[in-house]
Design a protein around this motif. Structure first.
Motif, PDB file in Angstrom:
ATOM      1  N   THR A   1     -41.437  -6.777  40.308  1.00 39.39           N
ATOM      2  CA  THR A   1     -41.027  -8.177  40.233  1.00 39.39           C
ATOM      3  C   THR A   1     -42.197  -9.126  40.019  1.00 39.39           C
ATOM      4  O   THR A   1     -42.141 -10.042  39.193  1.00 39.39           O
ATOM      5  CB  THR A   1     -40.265  -8.575  41.514  1.00 39.39           C
ATOM      6  OG1 THR A   1     -39.120  -7.743  41.641  1.00 39.39           O
ATOM      7  CG2 THR A   1     -39.837 -10.029  41.458  1.00 39.39           C
ATOM      8  N   TRP A   2     -43.277  -8.940  40.761  1.00 43.26           N
ATOM      9  CA  TRP A   2     -44.410  -9.872  40.652  1.00 43.26           C
ATOM     10  C   TRP A   2     -45.462  -9.419  39.647  1.00 43.26           C
ATOM     11  O   TRP A   2     -46.563  -9.918  39.618  1.00 43.26           O
ATOM     12  CB  TRP A   2     -45.058 -10.140  42.007  1.00 43.26           C
ATOM     13  CG  TRP A   2     -45.418  -8.916  42.806  1.00 43.26           C
ATOM     14  CD1 TRP A   2     -46.582  -8.219  42.761  1.00 43.26           C
ATOM     15  CD2 TRP A   2     -44.598  -8.276  43.787  1.00 43.26           C
ATOM     16  NE1 TRP A   2     -46.545  -7.162  43.638  1.00 43.26           N
ATOM     17  CE2 TRP A   2     -45.324  -7.176  44.295  1.00 43.26           C
ATOM     18  CE3 TRP A   2     -43.309  -8.512  44.284  1.00 43.26           C
ATOM     19  CZ2 TRP A   2     -44.812  -6.331  45.274  1.00 43.26           C
ATOM     20  CZ3 TRP A   2     -42.802  -7.665  45.263  1.00 43.26           C
ATOM     21  CH2 TRP A   2     -43.553  -6.586  45.744  1.00 43.26           C
ATOM     22  N   GLY A   3     -45.081  -8.460  38.780  1.00 44.19           N
ATOM     23  CA  GLY A   3     -45.969  -8.077  37.692  1.00 44.19           C
ATOM     24  C   GLY A   3     -46.325  -6.612  37.703  1.00 44.19           C
ATOM     25  O   GLY A   3     -46.557  -6.025  38.767  1.00 44.19           O
TER      26      GLY A   3
ATOM     27  N   VAL B   1     -47.056 -12.571  38.413  1.00 45.70           N
ATOM     28  CA  VAL B   1     -46.854 -12.739  36.978  1.00 45.70           C
ATOM     29  C   VAL B   1     -45.508 -13.432  36.783  1.00 45.70           C
ATOM     30  O   VAL B   1     -44.486 -13.007  37.333  1.00 45.70           O
ATOM     31  CB  VAL B   1     -46.877 -11.382  36.250  1.00 45.70           C
ATOM     32  CG1 VAL B   1     -46.688 -11.568  34.748  1.00 45.70           C
ATOM     33  CG2 VAL B   1     -48.196 -10.661  36.540  1.00 45.70           C
ATOM     34  N   THR B   2     -45.517 -14.505  36.001  1.00 42.86           N
ATOM     35  CA  THR B   2     -44.335 -15.361  35.851  1.00 42.86           C
ATOM     36  C   THR B   2     -43.910 -15.455  34.390  1.00 42.86           C
ATOM     37  O   THR B   2     -44.617 -14.989  33.493  1.00 42.86           O
ATOM     38  CB  THR B   2     -44.636 -16.775  36.370  1.00 42.86           C
ATOM     39  OG1 THR B   2     -45.741 -17.316  35.623  1.00 42.86           O
ATOM     40  CG2 THR B   2     -44.983 -16.755  37.859  1.00 42.86           C
ATOM     41  N   CYS B   3     -42.783 -16.083  34.151  1.00 40.97           N
ATOM     42  CA  CYS B   3     -42.313 -16.329  32.782  1.00 40.97           C
ATOM     43  C   CYS B   3     -42.978 -17.599  32.270  1.00 40.97           C
ATOM     44  O   CYS B   3     -42.374 -18.688  32.267  1.00 40.97           O
ATOM     45  CB  CYS B   3     -40.798 -16.435  32.755  1.00 40.97           C
ATOM     46  SG  CYS B   3     -39.979 -14.899  33.209  1.00 40.97           S
ATOM     47  N   GLY B   4     -44.210 -17.463  31.869  1.00 42.11           N
ATOM     48  CA  GLY B   4     -44.998 -18.575  31.383  1.00 42.11           C
ATOM     49  C   GLY B   4     -45.574 -19.411  32.516  1.00 42.11           C
ATOM     50  O   GLY B   4     -45.187 -19.284  33.680  1.00 42.11           O
ATOM     51  N   SER B   5     -46.522 -20.287  32.165  1.00 43.54           N
ATOM     52  CA  SER B   5     -47.100 -21.168  33.182  1.00 43.54           C
ATOM     53  C   SER B   5     -46.086 -22.215  33.627  1.00 43.54           C
ATOM     54  O   SER B   5     -46.237 -22.813  34.697  1.00 43.54           O
ATOM     55  CB  SER B   5     -48.360 -21.845  32.636  1.00 43.54           C
ATOM     56  OG  SER B   5     -48.060 -22.622  31.501  1.00 43.54           O
TER      57      SER B   5
END
Length: 387
Positions: A62-64, A92-96
């Motif tokens: 989930t977090w990358g 880790v996210t879907c874009g900044s």
């Protein structure tokens, strides 16, 4: 029918994305929305082609993905000098865009205050409101876009929960000096405030300007949440790979918020992007040279036309002063510019809290031939735009 959310009642669509649609409508050279028209690095694309034939089609952690976070931690430490635990300090996210939203929702409560410098990237005010917080706007004063220390401390005296710092800055191209960041850091510690940074343009700098990482300043790693992405550094804005970097306690909360916002970023794209995270220093030197050349080409062209403009220290945006054209509405001017001149821009008022209608923003993350075409169209702007 019940009433819709009062929190979002005053929202408009993104002016930046709207200007892309207007540019497309009129066949304008789109210098509004900040994405390149050239390809990402060949090595990343080749790895992506391989990934499609491998087993990366289901959820990553989930977090990358582990290897992505490890490569990212090594890159961050190399450039910032800040040690990063890939398992405890990265999400880790879907874009900044999601990174900023997750950070805001993780540290603010309804009724909290958040300092936002103006001009600002349009999402910051919306993120603050969506989090239930109230923005306090502090002006960056044109043409140098420096802040007044006394005004900034007055904002801190309102006991904000956080301050947002975009460095290098969109839309004005400002690179905060170390001294300016130290001033912000001192006030953040004095008033016990989080610092949320947006550092997506960290590698797009123009000499002699230098990027200083807020988390690298003494005593700031614990209270800084760094939001960043791979979009601009590797020319992959459509991949939507971003991340937060923060201390373990904050990161643990961001992980939970992120999980319920988007579950996770795209697994195949993370795997392909690891290739970019492992590039050597020469890639970043070439990137700086590439954008310096584009900036210089575009500035020379604007100077030859006689248009007044800012000179960016970082990022890839220029604010054009349109005062001479006599428009009361920069939004109207931007549409006329797209329709009659064939160049897409963003009205500057969408970035300022203050009443400001004298700017439009152009960007130069384009092929040289695209920039030359835009300059050619702008060359007779005074014949085509008359009020």
């Amino acid at each position: 029918m019940p009433a819709l959310s009062s929190r979002t009642a005053n929202f408009t669509d993104s002016v930046i994305r709207r200007m892309t649609r207007i540019s497309n409508q009129y066949g304008a050279v789109n210098l509004s929305q900040g994405f390149p028209d050239f390809e990402p690095p060949r090595e990343i694309l080749e790895r992506l082609a391989q990934v499609t034939k491998e087993d990366f089609h289901q959820y990553a952690i989930t977090w990358g993905a582990q290897n992505f976070r490890e490569a990212l931690a090594a890159k961050i430490q190399h450039f910032s000098g800040v040690s990063v635990n890939p398992n405890e300090e990265l999400v880790v996210t879907c874009g900044s865009t999601e990174a900023m939203m997750a950070a805001m929702m993780s540290v603010t409560n309804p009724g909290d205050k958040v300092i936002v410098f103006s001009p600002f990237y349009e999402n910051y005010g919306a993120d603050t409101i969506l989090s239930g917080a109230d923005p306090i706007y502090v002006p960056l004063i044109p043409p140098t876009f420096r802040f007044d220390e006394a005004v900034l401390e007055d904002a801190f005296k309102q006991r904000p929960k956080a301050i947002i710092v975009c460095n290098p800055s969109n839309p004005c191209g400002k690179v905060f000096t170390r001294e300016e960041l130290e001033t912000i850091a001192t006030l953040a510690k004095k008033y016990d405030t989080f610092v949320i940074t947006d550092e997506v343009y960290e590698h797009i700098l123009y000499k002699p300007n230098v990027h200083t990482y807020m988390a690298s300043l003494p005593g700031m790693k614990e209270r800084t949440i760094t939001c960043n992405s791979l979009s601009k550094t590797y020319s992959i804005t459509g991949w939507r790979l971003g991340y937060t970097q923060a201390n373990p306690e904050i990161t643990e909360r961001i992980k939970k918020v992120h999980d319920f916002l988007t579950v996770g970023a795209a697994a195949p794209l993370q795997e392909a992007a690891v290739t970019g995270l492992k590039f050597g220093d020469d890639y970043y030197s070439c990137l700086q040279e590439k954008y310096t050349s584009k900036r210089d080409l575009f500035l020379r062209g604007l100077d030859s036309i006689g248009l007044n403009h800012t000179v960016p220290e970082g990022a890839y945006y220029i604010l054009i002063d349109i005062s001479e054209f006599g428009y009361e509405s920069d939004l109207e001017f931007a549409e006329v510019l797209a329709r009659d001149v064939g160049v897409g821009s963003v009205p500057g008022s969408s970035f300022f809290k203050e009443s400001e209608n004298r700017y439009v923003r152009l960007h130069f993350a384009k092929k040289d031939e695209t920039l030359n075409e835009a300059l050619n169209r702008l060359s007779d702007i005074r014949k085509k735009i008359k009020k």
